[in-house]
Design an enzyme around this catalytic site. Structure first.
Site, PDB file in Angstrom:
ATOM      1  N   ASN A 118     -37.727   3.137  13.930  1.00 55.00           N
ATOM      2  CA  ASN A 118     -37.258   4.064  14.966  1.00 55.00           C
ATOM      3  C   ASN A 118     -35.734   4.024  15.070  1.00 55.00           C
ATOM      4  O   ASN A 118     -35.112   2.987  14.856  1.00 55.00           O
ATOM      5  CB  ASN A 118     -37.886   3.711  16.323  1.00 55.00           C
ATOM      6  N   ASP A 120     -34.238   5.141  17.958  1.00 54.72           N
ATOM      7  CA  ASP A 120     -33.982   5.484  19.368  1.00 54.72           C
ATOM      8  C   ASP A 120     -33.371   4.362  20.199  1.00 54.72           C
ATOM      9  O   ASP A 120     -32.984   4.578  21.352  1.00 54.72           O
ATOM     10  CB  ASP A 120     -35.261   6.007  20.036  1.00 54.72           C
ATOM     11  N   HIS A 135     -34.043   2.512   9.605  1.00 52.48           N
ATOM     12  CA  HIS A 135     -33.658   3.919   9.437  1.00 52.48           C
ATOM     13  C   HIS A 135     -32.423   4.292  10.253  1.00 52.48           C
ATOM     14  O   HIS A 135     -32.195   5.468  10.532  1.00 52.48           O
ATOM     15  CB  HIS A 135     -34.837   4.828   9.807  1.00 52.48           C
ATOM     16  N   CYS A 147     -16.568   6.666   5.031  1.00 54.39           N
ATOM     17  CA  CYS A 147     -15.482   5.873   5.645  1.00 54.39           C
ATOM     18  C   CYS A 147     -16.010   4.889   6.698  1.00 54.39           C
ATOM     19  O   CYS A 147     -15.276   3.999   7.125  1.00 54.39           O
ATOM     20  CB  CYS A 147     -14.470   6.777   6.332  1.00 54.39           C
ATOM     21  N   CYS A 163     -14.227  13.520  10.320  1.00 56.70           N
ATOM     22  CA  CYS A 163     -13.827  12.113  10.248  1.00 56.70           C
ATOM     23  C   CYS A 163     -12.321  12.013  10.486  1.00 56.70           C
ATOM     24  O   CYS A 163     -11.543  12.705   9.820  1.00 56.70           O
ATOM     25  CB  CYS A 163     -14.181  11.551   8.871  1.00 56.70           C
ATOM     26  N   CYS A 166     -10.662  10.742   6.852  1.00 54.43           N
ATOM     27  CA  CYS A 166     -10.614  11.513   5.596  1.00 54.43           C
ATOM     28  C   CYS A 166     -10.851  13.006   5.795  1.00 54.43           C
ATOM     29  O   CYS A 166     -10.715  13.783   4.853  1.00 54.43           O
ATOM     30  CB  CYS A 166     -11.615  10.958   4.598  1.00 54.43           C
ATOM     31  N   PRO A 230     -53.763   4.062  18.077  1.00 54.75           N
ATOM     32  CA  PRO A 230     -54.982   4.743  18.546  1.00 54.75           C
ATOM     33  C   PRO A 230     -55.731   5.466  17.430  1.00 54.75           C
ATOM     34  O   PRO A 230     -56.899   5.804  17.595  1.00 54.75           O
ATOM     35  CB  PRO A 230     -54.458   5.754  19.582  1.00 54.75           C
TER      36      PRO A 230
END
Ligand code: APR
Length: 263
Positions: A118, A120, A135, A147, A163, A166, A230
């Site tokens: 996750n 989050d 992830h 960068c 950015c 750059c 479930p």
């Protein structure tokens, strides 16, 4: 959003699910525990998964086609805006009793690693500290050319922010489909899978690799593996325990069974 701040130790639902005694004992005595989580554990916090129907202006987009490097190259503003929308949903969500139960398990087990797919940040919000984010994390933003991360950015109407070093576009610090997982995180996760005595697999369809391979790796190295979900998954027939229920109910019950509250 249906935020919940119930601590698992005080949750009235803890007794609502029958935990096999042998599993509770295995958890109580284990010195090394690994946990793999997926989108299902955040479902009870109201965080939509990729596979949930999109709402509002995003209903006509297929998320699986927004979360790729090619999509960002083709339509950077749309991908940026979609993540900005998801970032807001996540920021408004709160951990649920399943997240709190895993933080409680971490406090009891000497060698513990929570491996999450996750992005989050709800595990950290619940108090988990020994954690690997396979992830990435949707709250972070980084340079698309490599960068590194940035803490602040200015939103413009026509394209993603740039950015400051750059000038390339900024992008969410998450792993897109077709991208490699961060090497150090994956190595830590694999080491924990090989070394653990018990692995809990919570709220994942166990279909997205390489994370999906971790439970089989743990079992091949002698660990007991238990699934909390479930619904059936490709793992369900190949592991030791299947706890068929929502993690917000099952995990607090598991904590209460392993470490019964003193009377
Ligand atoms: N408690 C536990 N599990 C639940 C709950 C719940 N309350 N509700 C749903 N689930 C289960 C579903 O039955 C399903 O098996 O959670 C699983 C969610 O599966 P996926 O949506 O496939 O999520 P995940 O396994 O995390 O996906 C892996 O794929 O979407 C990409 O990169 C994204 O990290 C994600 C990866």
């Amino acid at each position: 959003m249906v935020p919940s701040r119930v601590d698992p130790d005080q949750s009235a639902s803890a007794s609502a699910f029958a935990i096999p005694e042998a599993l509770a004992l295995r958890l109580r005595v284990a010195r090394r525990v690994a946990v793999l989580t997926g989108a299902g554990i955040s479902a009870e916090s109201g965080v939509p998964t990729f596979r949930d129907a999109q709402t509002g202006m995003w209903a006509r987009f297929d998320p699986l086609e927004l979360a790729t490097p090619a999509a960002f190259a083709r339509q950077p503003r749309i991908v940026w805006d979609w993540y900005a929308w998801r970032r807001e949903l996540v920021a408004a969500a709160a951990p649920n009793p399943g997240h709190y139960a895993l933080a409680a398990i971490e406090r009891h087990v000497p060698d513990f690693l929570l491996i999450t797919q996750n992005v989050d940040g709800l595990h950290q919000a619940a108090g988990s500290t020994r954690i690997v984010e396979l992830h990435g994390n949707i709250a972070r933003v980084k340079c698309a050319r490599g960068c590194g991360g940035v803490d602040t950015w200015e939103d413009a109407a026509s394209e993603p922010p740039r950015c400051p070093r750059c000038g390339a576009f900024l992008r969410p610090d998450v792993v897109w489909f077709e991208e490699m997982l961060p090497v150090d995180e994956l190595l830590r996760a694999e080491r924990a899978a090989r070394d653990c005595e018990l692995m809990l697999v919570v709220g994942t369809s166990a279909e997205v690799h390489p994370a999906a391979a971790l439970p089989a790796m743990a079992r091949a190295c002698g660990a007991t593996v238990a699934e909390v979900n479930p619904s059936a998954t490709p793992l369900s027939d190949r592991i030791d325990y299947v706890l068929r229920g929502p993690s917000g109910i099952v995990l607090p019950a598991l904590v209460a069974a392993a470490w019964p509250p003193a009377i």
